[in-house]
Design an enzyme around this catalytic site. Structure first.
Site, PDB file in Angstrom:
ATOM      1  N   LYS A 141     -10.289  -0.351  -2.066  1.00  0.00           N
ATOM      2  CA  LYS A 141     -10.370  -0.695  -0.640  1.00  0.00           C
ATOM      3  C   LYS A 141     -11.735  -0.351  -0.057  1.00  0.00           C
ATOM      4  CE  LYS A 141      -7.735   0.274   3.630  1.00  0.00           C
ATOM      5  NZ  LYS A 141      -6.643   1.143   4.144  1.00  0.00           N
ATOM      6  N   CYS A 144      -4.596  -3.687   3.277  1.00  0.00           N
ATOM      7  CA  CYS A 144      -4.290  -3.249   4.635  1.00  0.00           C
ATOM      8  C   CYS A 144      -5.425  -3.502   5.637  1.00  0.00           C
ATOM      9  CB  CYS A 144      -3.872  -1.779   4.613  1.00  0.00           C
ATOM     10  SG  CYS A 144      -2.956  -1.246   6.090  1.00  0.00           S
ATOM     11  N   GLU A 180       0.852  -1.188   0.000  1.00  0.00           N
ATOM     12  CA  GLU A 180       0.000   0.000   0.000  1.00  0.00           C
ATOM     13  C   GLU A 180       0.891   1.243   0.000  1.00  0.00           C
ATOM     14  OE1 GLU A 180      -3.831   1.462   2.617  1.00  0.00           O
ATOM     15  OE2 GLU A 180      -2.099   0.678   3.693  1.00  0.00           O
TER      16      GLU A 180
END
Length: 285
Positions: free
Chosen positions: A120, A163, A45
């Site tokens: 995300k 993440c 990321e």
């Protein structure tokens, strides 16, 4: 590596607001990965940059048609390697009116074409005053609208997260139902949350899904206001660590992806077959 199994390269970097320096570092790792026999390299990321403020982050962001993705597409084509670019700062579809971005995980194939884009879904809005953590991703980031099907790659079927998505097992289980064999969580974990939860979360996702889990990571200090935990990890379907980069500096780890091991684990302990209908888990009085 002498085995006939395909090899993944798990990369660890220290991105800054300097996009050119970041590309030089990341492309160097990808070249090392290819020389080591990897058919796919995984970057973390924020591989493109980590800004020091909201304003800088928005100013440095790009579209998927911009220079950064174009350069990585050219690199993939030149080296004949697949790339997982996790956490690209992608300008949103209404950029001109709202100045907001997506945190996008981009897969580029060895022909230099975008094979998949996952945006995300779970945004990191967390305040931990006693641990020095204060981030509000939603202040400038749009949550992704959906998960995307696993991508067929030379390693196997890769399911995409980013993440903070790691903390939501519902996502990984949904990807397994769609055929995922490898889950990937490119990350920039804070030092405090990484030390407490990083390894145990990755191993838990591997064990409960019986997948390989690959988690590229940011490491060290990016600028005066932010540092990352590092410790890029690879976990096999039994929950054993099979690759790591440590917590001190950039680097890479080469990991064999043995899908026969995955099939053996799933055959001997058929967890997915034992899972009950969804209605069982929706507890209602």
């Amino acid at each position: 590596m002498s085995s006939s199994n395909p090899v993944a390269a798990l990369c660890q970097v220290t991105a800054t607001p300097d996009k050119e320096a970041n590309f030089e570092s990341c492309s160097g790792l990808v070249e090392q990965a290819r020389e080591g026999g990897a058919c796919m390299a995984f970057l973390p990321e924020g591989f493109d940059f980590i800004g020091s403020s909201r304003e800088e982050t928005l100013r440095l962001s790009e579209t998927l048609e911009g220079e950064t993705i174009g350069r990585y597409a050219q690199l993939a084509r030149k080296l004949g390697v697949w790339l997982s670019l996790g956490g690209f700062h992608e300008r949103g579809h209404d950029w001109e009116s709202d100045r907001r971005i997506y945190n996008s995980h981009v897969i580029i194939n060895d022909q230099g074409c975008i094979a998949s884009v996952y945006r995300k879904c779970h945004l990191f809005d967390v305040e931990l005053p006693g641990r020095g953590v204060s981030l509000k991703e939603s202040a400038f980031t749009i949550p992704g609208p959906r998960i995307v099907p696993p991508v067929q790659t030379p390693l196997g079927k890769v399911g995409l997260g980013v993440c903070y998505d790691l903390r939501f097992p519902e996502l990984s289980l949904a990807l397994v139902r769609q055929g995922a064999e490898i889950l990937t969580y490119p990350s920039a974990f804070t030092v405090a949350t990484g030390a407490a939860h990083w390894e145990v979360l990755l191993r838990a996702r591997a064990i409960e899904t019986q997948c390989f889990v690959l988690a590229a990571a940011q490491v060290g200090r990016h600028h005066a206001h932010r540092a990352s935990y590092g410790h890029a990890l690879a976990v096999d379907p039994w929950g054993e660590l099979v690759g790591r980069c440590g917590g001190a500096e950039p680097g890479l780890a080469l990991v064999e992806i043995d899908l026969q091991k995955l099939r053996s684990v799933r055959r001997d302990m058929p967890v997915q077959q034992h899972r009950r209908e969804h209605s069982l888990y929706d507890c209602q009085d």
